[in-house]
Design a protein around this motif. Structure first.
Motif, PDB file in Angstrom:
ATOM      1  N   ASP A 209     -24.783 -43.953  26.438  1.00  0.00           N
ATOM      2  CA  ASP A 209     -23.588 -43.632  27.216  1.00  0.00           C
ATOM      3  C   ASP A 209     -23.262 -44.849  28.091  1.00  0.00           C
ATOM      4  OD1 ASP A 209     -21.697 -42.739  29.002  1.00  0.00           O
ATOM      5  OD2 ASP A 209     -22.598 -40.767  29.255  1.00  0.00           O
ATOM      6  N   VAL A 210     -22.325 -45.658  27.613  1.00  0.00           N
ATOM      7  CA  VAL A 210     -22.058 -46.930  28.278  1.00  0.00           C
ATOM      8  C   VAL A 210     -21.429 -46.731  29.656  1.00  0.00           C
ATOM      9  CG1 VAL A 210     -20.779 -49.089  28.106  1.00  0.00           C
ATOM     10  CG2 VAL A 210     -21.851 -48.136  26.091  1.00  0.00           C
ATOM     11  N   GLY A 211     -20.531 -45.753  29.768  1.00  0.00           N
ATOM     12  CA  GLY A 211     -19.881 -45.506  31.054  1.00  0.00           C
ATOM     13  C   GLY A 211     -20.906 -45.168  32.129  1.00  0.00           C
ATOM     14  N   ARG A 214     -22.909 -48.235  33.128  1.00  0.00           N
ATOM     15  CA  ARG A 214     -22.154 -49.156  33.989  1.00  0.00           C
ATOM     16  C   ARG A 214     -22.062 -48.625  35.421  1.00  0.00           C
ATOM     17  NH1 ARG A 214     -19.742 -53.215  31.482  1.00  0.00           N
ATOM     18  NH2 ARG A 214     -17.958 -53.507  32.855  1.00  0.00           N
ATOM     19  N   GLU A 278     -13.100 -46.603  32.489  1.00  0.00           N
ATOM     20  CA  GLU A 278     -13.733 -45.278  32.563  1.00  0.00           C
ATOM     21  C   GLU A 278     -13.841 -44.740  33.983  1.00  0.00           C
ATOM     22  OE1 GLU A 278     -15.342 -48.017  32.074  1.00  0.00           O
ATOM     23  OE2 GLU A 278     -17.201 -48.019  33.236  1.00  0.00           O
ATOM     24  N   GLN A 279     -13.317 -45.459  34.967  1.00  0.00           N
ATOM     25  CA  GLN A 279     -13.317 -44.952  36.337  1.00  0.00           C
ATOM     26  C   GLN A 279     -11.872 -44.834  36.835  1.00  0.00           C
ATOM     27  OE1 GLN A 279     -15.855 -43.751  37.866  1.00  0.00           O
ATOM     28  NE2 GLN A 279     -17.657 -44.677  36.883  1.00  0.00           N
ATOM     29  N   PHE A 532     -19.584 -38.233  33.836  1.00  0.00           N
ATOM     30  CA  PHE A 532     -20.042 -38.473  32.470  1.00  0.00           C
ATOM     31  C   PHE A 532     -20.818 -37.280  31.909  1.00  0.00           C
ATOM     32  CE2 PHE A 532     -19.564 -42.689  34.386  1.00  0.00           C
ATOM     33  CZ  PHE A 532     -18.566 -43.168  33.561  1.00  0.00           C
ATOM     34  N   MET A 535     -17.352 -34.676  31.292  1.00  0.00           N
ATOM     35  CA  MET A 535     -16.162 -35.062  30.528  1.00  0.00           C
ATOM     36  C   MET A 535     -16.539 -35.271  29.061  1.00  0.00           C
ATOM     37  SD  MET A 535     -15.510 -38.972  31.792  1.00  0.00           S
ATOM     38  CE  MET A 535     -14.412 -39.673  30.584  1.00  0.00           C
ATOM     39  N   ASP A 536     -15.514 -35.501  28.238  1.00  0.00           N
ATOM     40  CA  ASP A 536     -15.689 -35.636  26.802  1.00  0.00           C
ATOM     41  C   ASP A 536     -16.170 -37.069  26.501  1.00  0.00           C
ATOM     42  OD1 ASP A 536     -15.512 -35.157  24.138  1.00  0.00           O
ATOM     43  OD2 ASP A 536     -13.349 -35.528  24.036  1.00  0.00           O
ATOM     44  N   VAL A 537     -17.505 -37.292  26.586  1.00  0.00           N
ATOM     45  CA  VAL A 537     -18.035 -38.647  26.420  1.00  0.00           C
ATOM     46  C   VAL A 537     -18.445 -38.891  24.967  1.00  0.00           C
ATOM     47  CG1 VAL A 537     -19.977 -40.159  27.011  1.00  0.00           C
ATOM     48  CG2 VAL A 537     -18.871 -38.819  28.779  1.00  0.00           C
ATOM     49  N   HIS A 538     -18.036 -40.027  24.422  1.00  0.00           N
ATOM     50  CA  HIS A 538     -18.526 -40.431  23.108  1.00  0.00           C
ATOM     51  C   HIS A 538     -19.540 -41.534  23.319  1.00  0.00           C
ATOM     52  CE1 HIS A 538     -15.347 -38.199  21.095  1.00  0.00           C
ATOM     53  NE2 HIS A 538     -14.535 -38.668  22.007  1.00  0.00           N
ATOM     54  N   LYS A 539     -20.799 -41.255  23.007  1.00  0.00           N
ATOM     55  CA  LYS A 539     -21.800 -42.312  23.116  1.00  0.00           C
ATOM     56  C   LYS A 539     -21.524 -43.367  22.053  1.00  0.00           C
ATOM     57  CE  LYS A 539     -25.464 -39.660  25.185  1.00  0.00           C
ATOM     58  NZ  LYS A 539     -26.904 -39.396  25.169  1.00  0.00           N
TER      59      LYS A 539
ATOM     60  N   VAL B  40      -8.990 -43.751  32.256  1.00  0.00           N
ATOM     61  CA  VAL B  40     -10.031 -42.774  31.907  1.00  0.00           C
ATOM     62  C   VAL B  40      -9.636 -41.940  30.673  1.00  0.00           C
ATOM     63  CG1 VAL B  40     -11.735 -41.165  32.811  1.00  0.00           C
ATOM     64  CG2 VAL B  40     -10.459 -42.595  34.386  1.00  0.00           C
ATOM     65  N   ALA B  42     -10.943 -41.141  26.888  1.00  0.00           N
ATOM     66  CA  ALA B  42     -12.078 -41.316  25.984  1.00  0.00           C
ATOM     67  C   ALA B  42     -11.621 -41.422  24.534  1.00  0.00           C
ATOM     68  CB  ALA B  42     -13.033 -40.137  26.142  1.00  0.00           C
ATOM     69  N   ILE B  43     -12.381 -42.172  23.746  1.00  0.00           N
ATOM     70  CA  ILE B  43     -12.113 -42.305  22.320  1.00  0.00           C
ATOM     71  C   ILE B  43     -13.464 -42.522  21.633  1.00  0.00           C
ATOM     72  CG2 ILE B  43     -11.795 -44.818  22.301  1.00  0.00           C
ATOM     73  CD1 ILE B  43      -9.458 -44.384  20.358  1.00  0.00           C
ATOM     74  N   ASP B  44     -13.607 -42.029  20.399  1.00  0.00           N
ATOM     75  CA  ASP B  44     -14.866 -42.226  19.684  1.00  0.00           C
ATOM     76  C   ASP B  44     -14.855 -43.607  19.029  1.00  0.00           C
ATOM     77  OD1 ASP B  44     -17.141 -42.194  18.225  1.00  0.00           O
ATOM     78  OD2 ASP B  44     -16.760 -40.288  17.213  1.00  0.00           O
ATOM     79  N   VAL B 118     -14.201 -51.207  27.156  1.00  0.00           N
ATOM     80  CA  VAL B 118     -15.516 -50.563  27.109  1.00  0.00           C
ATOM     81  C   VAL B 118     -15.562 -49.604  25.925  1.00  0.00           C
ATOM     82  CG1 VAL B 118     -17.117 -49.086  28.390  1.00  0.00           C
ATOM     83  CG2 VAL B 118     -15.706 -50.748  29.610  1.00  0.00           C
ATOM     84  N   TYR B 121     -13.796 -45.847  25.324  1.00  0.00           N
ATOM     85  CA  TYR B 121     -12.619 -45.655  26.176  1.00  0.00           C
ATOM     86  C   TYR B 121     -11.453 -46.525  25.693  1.00  0.00           C
ATOM     87  CZ  TYR B 121     -16.143 -43.484  28.995  1.00  0.00           C
ATOM     88  OH  TYR B 121     -17.158 -42.682  29.392  1.00  0.00           O
TER      89      TYR B 121
END
Lengths: 546, 172
Positions: A209-211, A214, A278-279, A532, A535-539, B40, B42-44, B118, B121
């Motif tokens: 999870d990069v966000g 960071r 992402e912020q 994180f 929310m809808d996080v894509h690793k 903010v 998100a994207i895969d 990033v 995102y």
């Protein structure tokens, strides 16, 4: 302030301090050579190699920002605590175990970098993942510094119990704020390394999870700078005025400054990710305003240290508004280091205010401006005070007279001018959009031609810095082997213009401030980190570095 | 406990300075809506090439139905796709950028376009390019347009320095 202490008064930790500082300064010298290699490589004067360049840059960053600082601060810290409180270091064996752990971590991380398996730079942004030995080494370096935090605070608590109502000496108060700050600071990066980077580098996890990583790193990234700076401020408040032959202008203001540095520098790390996607903007703006607050203690320090130097200049016969500047002891290395460090704070602080300015950061973000800024404020201000402190302490620690005061003064001037010659063109290159961290510049010739003259000026500055760094280490080494004994080995701190009889409880301890930090850190980070998890996080996939 | 009157005065000056700077930032943010890129979204990124927006045929500069100019760019180690984009000066444009791999940075010389890119995102920058600014530092082309470089400014691996592209700016 406490009375003077000599090595025989109690078991003064001279060897402990020396061991830490020798590791710090010898690796510092190696680090400057790497810096010069990088300048030469970019100027096309040595064969271009991305592999060597980024490996060198990783080692340069790790050595100067993590090894030099942590070893110096821990060694200096033990000495300050023992001599300020007038007692031996508590649990000395634990202190040595910490030293060994830090040293082991340094060696492991250095080997990992030199073998080319860890070219992720000292900021190691995932999803680029180095060999696990790099993170293991870094973790050992961090863990090895924890005994220092524990010992510093335990000694202070016991001293307070035995001396009810008496003010803690300012030098100790400053180092205690540094130890507490360091404990808070390392939480972010430790969580990142243990739960994200180590599992990914060993192969336990394939995604990251990069966000989140960071955000955790940003938690650490700002206060760590103040971990490096507070010991320098301790030197400026409690050693430099004494060496200059003057008095500390105000003890109370010093305490307020150390509290402010602790409280303000922690909850503002989002300014390192101002232009991250992402912020959200509102949180960035909140941290931006907090960042301006942290300018306050530095502005106050500039005033108090200058005023303290003025007392020295006037005692030495300086008259009129500016006459005291001329009568300052310019040939005395400890005082000179303090003066040059304060002068360097001016352009360094100005650049910092630009970076802190929220949307304006997009203009300079990740350009050479940033590299210039932290070289000026860290290499310029903090390290110059480290030099001054070393010149003050070496005769006291080794019992040998300083080998050469003239060489020391020349070294400080060379470092000061070299740092300006390096960083002033560097700032300008940043405004001309030159990206930081590039092994060479394969871009359109028009833009590259614009950069060239300033790149050459940097080369001159870099050469001066390497010379100065070597002169510094040589002087310490020759002092260590000097046949002439030191005039005296007493450790004395600056006295205040007016004696400090009592201070309010708030400025004589940190309990309240730690509770305030619990609240502030929760306010500042609960959402930016917590988002994180809901929310809808894509690793993303992990990437190697070769 | 005593604080010297001079020190009190200096503390007041410092507070005023810091307050003024902070106030200016809040003013430009609230009244003029000047913010750093912070959408903010998100994207895969592991499936970036399969998302309709960042599929190959959709990259580059397009005029949307509502008239806004949108440039879509993918930054991947160690290239910028497409390598060259052409955008007009003097009108509001939107840059949308994503990456399938590691963290990159996007910075266009002569403009205030700067954002981290990033994985996971979409980075978005809204701006209006000032032709005079890019003309001062860019390469002038025969048709009157100006070319400026677009840099990756975040270390992204051993090929980082080779990761760059060009933006051709046409006068209004």
């Amino acid at each position: 302030m406490s009375a003077a202490t000599s090595p025989g008064d109690f078991r003064r930790p001279d060897t402990l301090a020396l061991a830490h500082m020798w590791v710090a300064f010898s690796l510092f010298a190696v680090g400057t050579l790497l810096g010069l290699y990088q300048l030469l490589e970019r100027a096309g004067m040595v064969p271009a190699s991305a592999r060597t360049y980024y490996g060198s840059m990783t080692l340069h960053g790790v050595v100067e920002a993590f090894v030099l600082t942590t070893f110096f601060i821990v060694g200096f810290g033990y000495f300050v605590t023992a001599t300020s409180l007038g007692r031996a270091v508590r649990w000395p064996r634990l202190a040595w175990i910490g030293f060994g752990t830090m040293l082991l971590g340094t060696v492991v991380a250095a080997l990992s970098i030199v073998s080319g398996n860890a070219s992720v730079l000292y900021t190691f942004y995932p999803p680029q993942i180095a060999h696990w030995t790099f993170y293991a080494g870094a973790a050992l370096l961090l863990v090895g510094s924890i005994p220092w935090i524990v010992i510093t605070l335990a000694m202070q608590v016991r001293w307070k119990k035995e001396n009810p109502g008496r003010p803690i000496p300012l030098s100790q108060f400053g180092m205690a704020s540094c130890a507490i700050l360091w404990a808070w600071t390392m939480v972010g990066v430790v969580v990142e390394v243990v739960f994200q980077l180590l599992p990914a580098s060993i192969g336990l996890t394939q995604t990251i999870d990069v966000g989140l990583a960071r955000a955790l790193f940003a938690w650490t990234l700002h206060p760590i700078v103040y971990f490096w700076l507070i010991p320098a401020y301790v030197g400026l408040y409690t050693i430099v005025p004494k060496a200059a032959g003057g008095y500390l202008f105000s003890d109370e203001m010093g305490r307020i400054v150390f509290v402010m540095l602790l409280v303000f520098s922690l909850p503002i790390g989002l300014h390192h990710v101002f232009v991250d996607p992402e912020q959200a903007a509102g949180w960035k703006l909140a941290h931006a305003l907090g960042t301006f607050l942290v300018a306050l203690p530095t502005l106050l320090t500039g005033f108090t240290v200058t005023a303290s130097l003025e007392t020295a200049g006037r005692l030495r016969g300086g008259r009129n508004l500016f006459g005291w500047i001329r009568t300052l002891p310019w040939g005395e290395p400890v005082a000179l280091g303090g003066i040059l460090a304060v002068v360097t704070l001016l352009p360094g602080g100005f650049g910092g205010l630009v970076n802190a300015s929220y949307a304006m950061d997009a203009m300079v973000h990740n350009t050479q401006w940033i590299t210039a800024h932290f070289h000026l404020i860290f290499g310029g201000t903090a390290v110059t005070v480290y030099f001054a402190i070393a010149y003050y302490l070496w005769p006291r620690l080794t019992g040998r007279a300083l080998y050469s005061r003239r060489m020391a003064a020349a070294q400080l001037w060379l470092w000061f001018s070299g740092m300006l010659a390096l960083t002033l063109p560097w700032h300008y290159l940043g405004i001309l959009w030159m990206p930081r961290r590039i092994a060479w510049a394969p871009f359109d010739p028009q833009i590259v031609a614009r950069w060239r003259p300033y790149s050459l000026a940097m080369l001159v500055g870099g050469t001066m810095l390497v010379l100065s760094g070597l002169m510094f280490v040589a002087n310490l080494l020759l002092t260590h082997r000097n046949r002439n004994a030191a005039a005296d080995r007493e450790m004395v701190y600056a006295e205040t213009m007016e004696p400090v009889v009592s201070v309010p409880a708030l400025l004589n301890g940190f309990t309240t401030w730690n509770w305030l930090l619990v609240v502030l850190m929760a306010m500042a980070w609960a959402y930016p980190i917590g988002q994180f998890f809901f929310m809808d996080v894509h690793k993303t996939l992990v990437w190697g570095v070769k | 406990m005593h604080i010297h009157p001079l020190e009190k005065r200096w503390a007041a000056i410092s507070l005023l300075l810091v307050g003024t700077l902070g106030g200016l930032i809040v003013y430009t943010a609230v009244a003029m809506s000047i913010h750093p890129p912070s959408n903010v979204e998100a994207i895969d990124s592991t499936r970036l090439h399969l998302t309709p927006e960042f599929s190959e045929e959709n990259l580059g500069v397009k005029r949307e139905k509502d008239g806004t100019v949108v440039a879509r760019v993918v930054m991947a180690r160690f290239m910028v796709v497409p390598h060259e984009i052409t955008v007009p000066a003097g009108v509001p444009i939107v840059l949308r950028v994503a990456t399938p791999d590691v963290v990159h940075g996007l910075h266009v010389a002569g403009t205030n376009i700067g954002t981290q890119v990033v994985p996971g995102y979409v980075s978005q920058v809204r701006t209006t390019i000032d032709f005079a600014s890019v003309a001062r530092i860019g390469v002038r082309n025969a048709d009157g347009s100006v070319t400026v470089p677009l840099f990756c400014n975040e270390f992204c691996g051993l090929g980082h320095q080779s990761m760059w592209g060009r933006v051709i700016v046409t006068p209004k």
